[in-house]
Design an enzyme around this catalytic site. Sequence first.
Site, PDB file in Angstrom:
ATOM      1  N   ASP A   1       3.173  10.038   0.794  1.00 56.47           N
ATOM      2  CA  ASP A   1       1.901  10.203   1.495  1.00 56.47           C
ATOM      3  C   ASP A   1       1.125  11.407   0.968  1.00 56.47           C
ATOM      4  OD1 ASP A   1       2.473   8.166   3.414  1.00 56.47           O
ATOM      5  OD2 ASP A   1       3.761   9.572   4.501  1.00 56.47           O
TER       6      ASP A   1
ATOM      7  N   ARG B   1       9.622  11.200   8.319  1.00 56.77           N
ATOM      8  CA  ARG B   1       8.774  12.092   9.113  1.00 56.77           C
ATOM      9  C   ARG B   1       8.899  11.810  10.620  1.00 56.77           C
ATOM     10  NH1 ARG B   1       3.087  11.658   6.220  1.00 56.77           N
ATOM     11  NH2 ARG B   1       2.489  12.835   8.083  1.00 56.77           N
TER      12      ARG B   1
ATOM     13  N   ARG C   1       6.348   5.592  -2.616  1.00 57.07           N
ATOM     14  CA  ARG C   1       4.946   5.971  -2.448  1.00 57.07           C
ATOM     15  C   ARG C   1       4.845   7.105  -1.457  1.00 57.07           C
ATOM     16  NH1 ARG C   1       2.647  -0.191  -1.872  1.00 57.07           N
ATOM     17  NH2 ARG C   1       2.896  -0.738  -4.070  1.00 57.07           N
TER      18      ARG C   1
END
Lengths: 254, 254
Positions: free
Chosen positions: B55, B206, B53
């Site tokens: 972002d 990230r 999934r």
Amino acid sequence: MLYRYKIIIEYDGTPFLGFQKQKGSHLLTIQGSIEEALLRCVNQPIKIEGAGRTDSGVHALGQVIHFDLPNYWDSFKLSQAIQFHLKNMHNGNIFIRIINVQQVNSEFHARFSAISRSYIYKIINNRYPPALDRNRAWHVIKPLNMNHMEEGANHLIGTHDFTSFRDSECQAKTPIRMLHFFNFNQNEDIITVHISAKSFLHHQVRIMMGTLVAVGKGDITPNDVLSILNKKNRCIAGVTAPPQGLYFKEVVYN
Amino acid sequence: MLYRYKIIIEYDGTPFLGFQKQKGSHLLTIQGSIEEALLRCVNQPIKIEGAGRTDSGVHALGQVIHFDLPNYWDSFKLSQAIQFHLKNMHNGNIFIRIINVQQVNSEFHARFSAISRSYIYKIINNRYPPALDRNRAWHVIKPLNMNHMEEGANHLIGTHDFTSFRDSECQAKTPIRMLHFFNFNQNEDIITVHISAKSFLHHQVRIMMGTLVAVGKGDITPNDVLSILNKKNRCIAGVTAPPQGLYFKEVVYN
């Protein structure tokens, strides 16, 4: 006394109607944007000169411009100020990036002092249109034969009359141009072609690429490129390749 | 009987609010767009499953999804039909590209059958923000020391408790993950980092990149990465690097 500055810029050609300012209009252009940014920096109109006039949708990795300012500016400060105004003018988007600013002597001319220019043309050769390279490449579905394209391109290297590869609206005094090289590179479905010459005719790179893609598809043979060149007739060359695959790469000065 | 299909897609994450469909809303998502395209193909609601999934703003070069159709479709026809509807739904823009469609057996699961996933993170390390990579990279002004970043990254390779590198909203049952490798590459002002693991925690890539950029800038030392890892505390790791530099590269299946 005037102070001359040379600036190297990168731009995403997508939102622009090309490099050249459109007289009396409010269309977004590279020249118009930079002149407006300079006006905001120095509070008086400044005219810029570019090394090449890219078409609507054509990108630049290293376009060069020059202009004269009435007062001395530190190069770094000037670059920061222009970038600040460009970003503001374009609603916070960076469509034009200042890569380098340099004070030069008054004999330097972005267009006339150039000894060579190079372009990159990018093709996505795949059944499916690209997403990330949406406005950054020519999408060609039919598989291209790179060897045939290179063979065809070899006929164009050197000094020739490029009448067949020149737009009908081209205003250059002579159709003679000297092409230094074509470099082909393939990485999976991405084909990039690097092309260098002293200078180019209007639409020359895009008409050459349209013709070489016809060779790659097998619609014409590599030798046909030579006869197209010899016939000096725009009508028999290939289509003008779309602008979004074209990148003005670099300008070389003495 | 149901027919299961595996599809590989590329997307530009810029216009999307991430992969996952937002319940009861009309926000643009990858899942929502593909499910709508499938509805238009087969005239009944189809639910898809993705390998990961991503972002809002994160791109994909090779996201994998699967879904079941009530009728057999030729793979090529199906890919053409989905691409056609996606383009129509997005006003003629290709934001999502179908790369490959394959019929698979019903044991295949895009998420659970994956044995490894990889991401690419792209940084433009330059004074000036990029134009062509505007929504495609993290712009870092301060010069980064690549050797220090690699040294810091080495502490993260292998099996560890990644609590420090996990978003506070992460719902994974365990913070233990196995990282296969970090590969750093620099080409002029472009730094790309290739990262592979069996799977990742929420925001893990990230947060790791935010921390390694802090190392590259000299704000923390390479060895600090090891102590951050050992302290199992999200608050002491670096910032979450921005989404536009992240690309979901590839999923590997048995």
